[in-house]
Design a protein around this motif. Sequence first.
Motif, PDB file in Angstrom:
ATOM      1  N   ASN A 832       0.826  -1.211   0.000  1.00 46.72           N
ATOM      2  CA  ASN A 832       0.000   0.000   0.000  1.00 46.72           C
ATOM      3  C   ASN A 832       0.857   1.255   0.000  1.00 46.72           C
ATOM      4  OD1 ASN A 832      -2.146  -1.688   0.059  1.00 46.72           O
ATOM      5  ND2 ASN A 832      -2.774  -1.252   2.154  1.00 46.72           N
ATOM      6  N   SER A 959      -3.044   1.776   5.523  1.00 45.46           N
ATOM      7  CA  SER A 959      -3.358   0.567   6.293  1.00 45.46           C
ATOM      8  C   SER A 959      -2.581  -0.609   5.736  1.00 45.46           C
ATOM      9  CB  SER A 959      -4.867   0.292   6.227  1.00 45.46           C
ATOM     10  OG  SER A 959      -5.212  -0.112   4.914  1.00 45.46           O
ATOM     11  N   ASP A 960      -2.577  -1.694   6.495  1.00 44.57           N
ATOM     12  CA  ASP A 960      -1.903  -2.913   6.047  1.00 44.57           C
ATOM     13  C   ASP A 960      -2.804  -3.767   5.171  1.00 44.57           C
ATOM     14  OD1 ASP A 960       0.373  -2.265   7.424  1.00 44.57           O
ATOM     15  OD2 ASP A 960      -0.306  -3.228   9.271  1.00 44.57           O
ATOM     16  N   GLU A 961      -4.067  -3.359   5.026  1.00 46.58           N
ATOM     17  CA  GLU A 961      -4.998  -4.135   4.214  1.00 46.58           C
ATOM     18  C   GLU A 961      -4.582  -4.076   2.751  1.00 46.58           C
ATOM     19  OE1 GLU A 961      -9.825  -4.339   3.338  1.00 46.58           O
ATOM     20  OE2 GLU A 961      -8.989  -2.824   4.658  1.00 46.58           O
ATOM     21  N   SER A 966      -8.951  -3.209  -0.186  1.00 43.43           N
ATOM     22  CA  SER A 966      -9.423  -2.035   0.528  1.00 43.43           C
ATOM     23  C   SER A 966     -10.375  -1.233  -0.338  1.00 43.43           C
ATOM     24  CB  SER A 966      -8.233  -1.164   0.936  1.00 43.43           C
ATOM     25  OG  SER A 966      -8.672   0.030   1.532  1.00 43.43           O
ATOM     26  N   ARG A 970     -14.245  -0.646   0.631  1.00 39.08           N
ATOM     27  CA  ARG A 970     -14.760   0.703   0.834  1.00 39.08           C
ATOM     28  C   ARG A 970     -15.866   1.040  -0.175  1.00 39.08           C
ATOM     29  NH1 ARG A 970     -11.757   4.108   4.115  1.00 39.08           N
ATOM     30  NH2 ARG A 970      -9.935   3.114   5.045  1.00 39.08           N
TER      31      ARG A 970
END
Length: 995
Positions: A832, A959-961, A966, A970
Amino acid sequence: MANSQFEPPDSSRTLILNKSPSFALASGIDKNRLALLVKEKNSASLDQLGGVEGVATALRTDSENGIRDDAGEVRKRQDIFGSNTYHMRPPKGLFYFVVDALKDTTIIILLVCAALSLGFGIKEQGVQEGWYEGGSIFVAVFLVVVISASTNFRQETQFDKLSKISNNIKVDVLRGGRRQSLSIFDLVVGDVVYLKIGDQIPADGLFLTGHSLQVDESSMTGESDHVEVDSIQNPFLSSGSKVVDGYAQMLVASVGMNTSWGEMMSSVSRDTNERTPLQARLDTLTSSIGKVGLSVAFLVLVVMFIRYFTGNTTEDSGFKKYSGRNTRLADILDAIVEIIAAAVTIVVVAIPEGLPLAVTLTLGFSMKRMMADQAMVRKLSACETMGSATVICTDKTGTLTLNQMKVTKFWLGQESIATNSSSSIALNVLELFHQGVGLNTTGSVSNSVSGSERQFSGSPTEKAILSWAVLDFRMDMESLKQNYSILHVETFNSEKKRSGISIRKKADNTIHVHWKGAAEMILGMCSNYYNSNGEVRLMDRDGRNEMEKIIQSMAASSLRCIAFAQKQVSEEEMEGNDGGGHAGRKIKEDGLTLLGIVGLKDPCRPEVKEAVETCQLAGVRIKMITGDNVFTAKAIATECGILGSDNNSEEVVEGVEFRNYTAEERMQKVENIKVMARSSPFDKLLMVQCLKQKGHVVAVTGDGTNDAPALKEADIGLSMGIQGTEVAKESSDIVILDDNFTTVVTVLRWGRGVYNNIQKFIQFQLTVNVAALVINFIAAVSAGEVPLTAVQLLWVNLIMDSLGALALATDRPTEELMKKPPVGRVEPLITNVMWRNLLAQALYQIAILLVLQFKGGSLFNVSPIVNDTLMFNTFVFCQVFNEFNSRELEKQNVFKGIFNNRLFLGIVAITIVLQVVMVEVLKKFADTQNLKPRYWGFCILIAAFTWPIGWVVKLIPVSDEPFLGSIVRRSGLIFRRAIYLKKHSSPKEDIGMNP
């Protein structure tokens, strides 16, 4: 003595050995016959030559002293018999890689377009003017091909050098009465070579002396059964085979191309184009991006064709390029070639062929530097995999310790004896002790060249015990060999952790059995013990407990405890007659009398504690697996920093306990275990398997033959270059040349550096890809032509592929890398953080270039060609400035350590100089126009904004997602929120729906 079946097919090509005055060989024996003797294992022919001793005599080899240690003697033997090398296929030349590069489909299409453009240009404008566009594409393609080919050629050359280093094995040879370590390439026919467990046989030869020798010939014959070698039934030893048990001295009979191994290896083609896991992932990424590029290029092609043939494409002067039937066929064909060239060039820029190149460069650079740091990479994939390691399973001796053994304690029975006090020991005990030390050993004692001092050879443990016995206890090795004959030997192995021998005293024919090994193992075999007066005492329960306390106290002081035991047996007591009249085929293992226990000190390496702390700080767990007892293991592990002072009981386990756990218990407890003592090779393998099942990336160090299964099972096998056997080295991915754990940490740092460099380059290149594709697509749809010509795009491609890879792939690993957690197995290649950085830079470049595309002419009041030059110049300088941003993925200070990488600064300088030349000098070639100084300043100023943008963007948390996950999550939440709000009048009830 000659045998007709050995007659060479052409005597004119046969070198008869007795033609040389240096050798008094039997008439008619030559190197070809000696070679066939071993290859065909012809016992009858060997007998005709007088057996092994007859061949040794013919070769003028003294079995006690070897050949003369003289350079002239060695050279003469090499001239007659050949050297111990084999012919390898030469590495691929530069021309091969040039041809390989020219096979690329996009390059071929570009060359066709360049040829058509060149033909049409010369026809329309003449030779002086018409060659520019087509010729410039030719030159650009030439540069891309040459740089790609030269890079691959350099990699091939480097692999060839590393291959020669990895094949340069050291062996122990007897020359001039001294045991010395030589390269296998220096072996000659007639040499006497020492063989022990784990060695690879370096040449074809004959068994001279030794015991219990078994070899694995599967590499040559394919047979998995081990072959027993002795002086009577089977004295033949083939090169390439491996010693799996016992020890011996071998007489070298043929070397190099005269051996079966040499013939086989010379016919094997080397494949140095090994694809690593990271390269495989990058190939997939390249393929995916290439498909996107092809789609965009196809759309651009369709749009530009539609616009051209509908009359919506105009010249710089404002006239339409296509006006129906009035347009000449040559102009139409010229326009078609131009459109196809533009579309193909988009594909060239879109396909990030520089990704595999960057991997190759950074791996090659890292391998070279790692060699200087005492680590030789045998398998390319190990470089990158090591950067993902989460656990290192290390052995103790020589890796965590100095491997400089010295006897510091000696207990005789329950009495502590000074290590240099032989006078206090009864003569009968001293004699038995000399037998157990001097005969039950794989080491040896010889005089130095000057004869002033003795030299000890063998393993560090053997050398320490031998030097102590000879120097302090007046042991005479030569006298022992003369007075005793060896009946049978059981060599040391990691399972039993002991070695045994049965001997016969020539003076009175008495037979003695001697055992040496791990103190608690030997103690368990004893029923009695000697005291210093020579009396035999019964070892009752109290006596045994006292002995165990002595061993524990020594082990707690970091001493390695080795015990000696013996028993005199009668002929009738000898076990296991083999049916062939050979007594003593098995050695008595119970009812022994303990002779004594020695404690050997092997101090920890002074730098190892800091290295362990570095690993722990990097999130890498260290597990010590050793054959020593639990007390010694705890002491060493605490001293090295692997164990804390509290010594949690769950952190230390013995091998037998670990293997007796249920599968569920092992999986539950393996995470907490930091030390495994008294481990067998199976225990080590079992731990590696458990850790891998838990999802760890496991690195394993090992030096013995029995470590081979664990080294192969591990994600990264690290063998020891000094004490490691050839089997261990062959099973490993990396050889630690100095046997030092600190070097293992250095390899870990380099592995992380490789992965980090690749990520930096991916971020840099994808930024260019995204910007170039979007700009060209929007321009093609709106204006009917691409703003960047084929040559300009090829130049940008050269910057981001070859030069960018060189600049970003050669950064040395920083200390900050060792403060991050390991990547592990499942971390995405494009994180990311990288998405954040590259999208921000790409969007900025797209915005700037779109403004210049549609408003540049009016803003600067310049012609279309000058505006296109401004766009090209700005785009290139954006990449130059963004190279600095790409040096750090997360840190805002991108200039830290910039002067440590002179190559990076040099490439940036070269890029800027070449860009100036492209714009100001090669105008016809690059389709550019001279720019005024203020326009140069504008381009540089606009490009320089990439620095503050990069600085600000890195303040945005991510974020680590996974990035795409993500976005999907979302988007789904936003969609659900919209539906919810539509159904409900009050948004206050929308609890927990906020994305």
